[in-house]
Write a protein that holds these residues in place. Structure first.
Motif, PDB file in Angstrom:
ATOM      1  N   ASN A 180      -7.741  -8.818  -6.738  1.00 15.01           N
ATOM      2  CA  ASN A 180      -7.286  -7.816  -7.650  1.00 15.01           C
ATOM      3  C   ASN A 180      -8.748  -5.627  -7.444  1.00 15.01           C
ATOM      4  N   ASN A 181      -8.347  -5.216  -7.771  1.00 16.57           N
ATOM      5  CA  ASN A 181      -9.705  -4.572  -8.156  1.00 16.57           C
ATOM      6  C   ASN A 181      -9.850  -3.532  -9.722  1.00 16.57           C
ATOM      7  N   PRO A 182     -10.192  -3.773 -10.155  1.00 17.18           N
ATOM      8  CA  PRO A 182     -10.192  -3.247 -11.603  1.00 17.18           C
ATOM      9  C   PRO A 182      -9.687  -1.618 -11.517  1.00 17.18           C
ATOM     10  N   ARG A 186      -4.956 -13.641  -4.766  1.00  8.04           N
ATOM     11  CA  ARG A 186      -4.358 -12.464  -4.741  1.00  8.04           C
ATOM     12  C   ARG A 186      -6.419 -11.686  -5.373  1.00  8.04           C
ATOM     13  N   THR A 195     -15.475  -8.823  -6.767  1.00  4.77           N
ATOM     14  CA  THR A 195     -14.887  -7.555  -7.177  1.00  4.77           C
ATOM     15  C   THR A 195     -15.831  -6.594  -7.473  1.00  4.77           C
ATOM     16  N   TYR A 232       0.135 -11.408   1.080  1.00  8.00           N
ATOM     17  CA  TYR A 232      -0.772 -11.628   0.124  1.00  8.00           C
ATOM     18  C   TYR A 232      -0.935 -10.752   1.365  1.00  8.00           C
ATOM     19  N   GLY A 252     -15.012  -2.882  -8.784  1.00  9.87           N
ATOM     20  CA  GLY A 252     -14.404  -2.605  -7.832  1.00  9.87           C
ATOM     21  C   GLY A 252     -14.962  -2.632  -6.800  1.00  9.87           C
ATOM     22  N   THR A 280      -3.306  -2.596  -2.265  1.00 11.94           N
ATOM     23  CA  THR A 280      -3.989  -3.892  -3.240  1.00 11.94           C
ATOM     24  C   THR A 280      -2.608  -4.698  -3.528  1.00 11.94           C
ATOM     25  N   SER A 281      -3.368  -5.301  -4.619  1.00 14.97           N
ATOM     26  CA  SER A 281      -2.757  -7.161  -4.245  1.00 14.97           C
ATOM     27  C   SER A 281      -1.762  -6.778  -3.987  1.00 14.97           C
ATOM     28  N   ASP A 282      -0.595  -5.825  -4.248  1.00 11.14           N
ATOM     29  CA  ASP A 282       0.577  -5.901  -3.849  1.00 11.14           C
ATOM     30  C   ASP A 282       1.108  -5.157  -2.811  1.00 11.14           C
ATOM     31  N   SER A 315      -5.094  -7.756   1.724  1.00  9.25           N
ATOM     32  CA  SER A 315      -6.493  -7.989   0.845  1.00  9.25           C
ATOM     33  C   SER A 315      -7.145  -6.897   2.469  1.00  9.25           C
ATOM     34  N   GLU A 330      -7.937   0.508  -9.539  1.00 13.60           N
ATOM     35  CA  GLU A 330      -6.493   0.157  -8.392  1.00 13.60           C
ATOM     36  C   GLU A 330      -5.895   0.346  -9.640  1.00 13.60           C
TER      37      GLU A 330
END
Ligand SMILES: [Zn+2]
Length: 336
Positions: free
Chosen positions: A332-334, A330, A162, A117, A166, A84-86, A119, A336
């Motif tokens: 982000n995948n929808p 960042r 994405t 960051y 995603g 995830t982006s975090d 990925s 997640e």
């Protein structure tokens, strides 16, 4: 997209954690590399061992660049796993399964506080080529990595695409021959692109061809041991003009071309950049793929799609990790 002037001296640290190697560098915003380190990935080890290796490399790079950590804008990380982006890892095929659910951000930030960051290793090299490589100056292109696996990153109007679910760009699992006996370890389907053009697919083709080519240079280079066959070695034989080795790339490139026709027909990118370890074989792989595009893409305008080799060699993901920092990207995948 807007390019920053080459004299910009902001610094980012990019780390590419692959299934085989960790590559990392300190890079300026203008794209200059000030220090580079490569180490083997302790891929089967638990996460804390990999984290310690990453931190040790980061500190070494900071020393080599004669800077202190406060001078970095941030640290970007590309990893061989869905993340995830975090910083939470949700799946990985190439690292220890203990990574699943592991939070990279917490582990890293505790010991080296930075702006981080994260990925997956498909967006990262795509962004590297977008900002520092063969995608500079164009807003729409696809980057296809050909390595242990095959995947595509798609840039649309300067942004990483994405898809609504995603992880768009799974070109490696497009089906080339549903009647093939080859079964993909990843998706379970028969005859997807990876079974013909990713590392194991190429090795399988070489083994099949060697039955008819017992005098091939490939056999000499392996010391007579088929288990020693690698794409690098087949490339060595192809450069020496070995017919079986050239045929291996001809077939892999043809299969790649068939998948690229679908990608090009659907996405219509003016350029497709091919990177990853197997792309280092250059035109042996790319020319058969170009031929398929020139003959079969539709409508005919799509036949003009350029197929080029990545400009950053095996460092596209390291540059991409740095690009995430500089340009605040960042992914982000929808789902997640
Ligand atoms: Zn597959």
């Amino acid at each position: 997209m807007t390019q920053k002037p080459a004299h910009d001296r902001s610094l980012a640290l990019g780390i590419d954690v692959g299934g085989t190697n960790i590559k990392a560098a300190v890079i300026t915003r203008g794209g200059e590399m000030t220090a580079l380190v490569r180490r083997e990935t302790p891929a089967k080890s638990p996460p804390h061992v990999v984290i310690d290796q990453m931190l040790s490399i980061a500190r070494e790079l900071i020393d080599l660049s004669r800077i202190n950590p406060g001078m970095l804008t941030g640290i970007g990380i590309s990893i061989a796993g869905f993340v995830t982006s975090d910083g939470k890892v949700t799946a990985t095929a190439h690292l220890s399964r203990d990574f699943i659910g592991y939070n990279l951000y917490t582990a890293l930030h505790d010991k080296l506080p930075q702006n981080y960051y994260f990925s997956l290793d498909t967006p990262a090299p795509t962004l590297g080529e977008a900002y520092f490589g063969a995608g500079r100056g164009i807003d729409d292109f696809a980057y296809v990595t050909v390595s242990t696996g095959i995947g595509a990153g798609i840039m649309v109007r300067g942004k990483y695409f994405t898809g609504g679910l995603g992880w768009a760009g799974g070109v490696g699992h497009t089906i080339i021959d549903e009647n093939s006996e080859r079964v993909c370890e990843g998706c379970g389907n028969h005859g997807c692109l990876e079974t013909f053009a990713a590392k194991q697919g190429i090795i399988t083709t070489a083994r099949e061809l060697l039955v008819q080519h017992p005098d091939s240079l490939i056999i000499k280079l392996t010391g007579g041991k088929q288990e020693n066959i690698t794409p690098e070695l087949i490339y060595e034989a192809a450069k020496a003009g070995d017919p079986a080795a050239c045929e291996v790339f001809e077939r892999a490139g043809h299969a790649l071309g068939l998948a690229l026709v679908s990608l090009a027909d659907i996405v219509a990118p003016p350029r497709i950049i091919i990177g990853g370890g197997i792309a280092q074989s250059g035109d042996f792989l790319l020319e058969p793929a170009r031929k398929v595009i020139r003959e079969r893409a539709f409508p005919p305008r799509i036949r003009q799609t350029e197929i080029v080799q990545a400009a950053l060699g095996d460092l596209s993901a390291v540059y991409g990790a740095a690009a995430m920092v500089f340009f605040d990207l960042r992914i982000n995948n929808p789902m997640e």
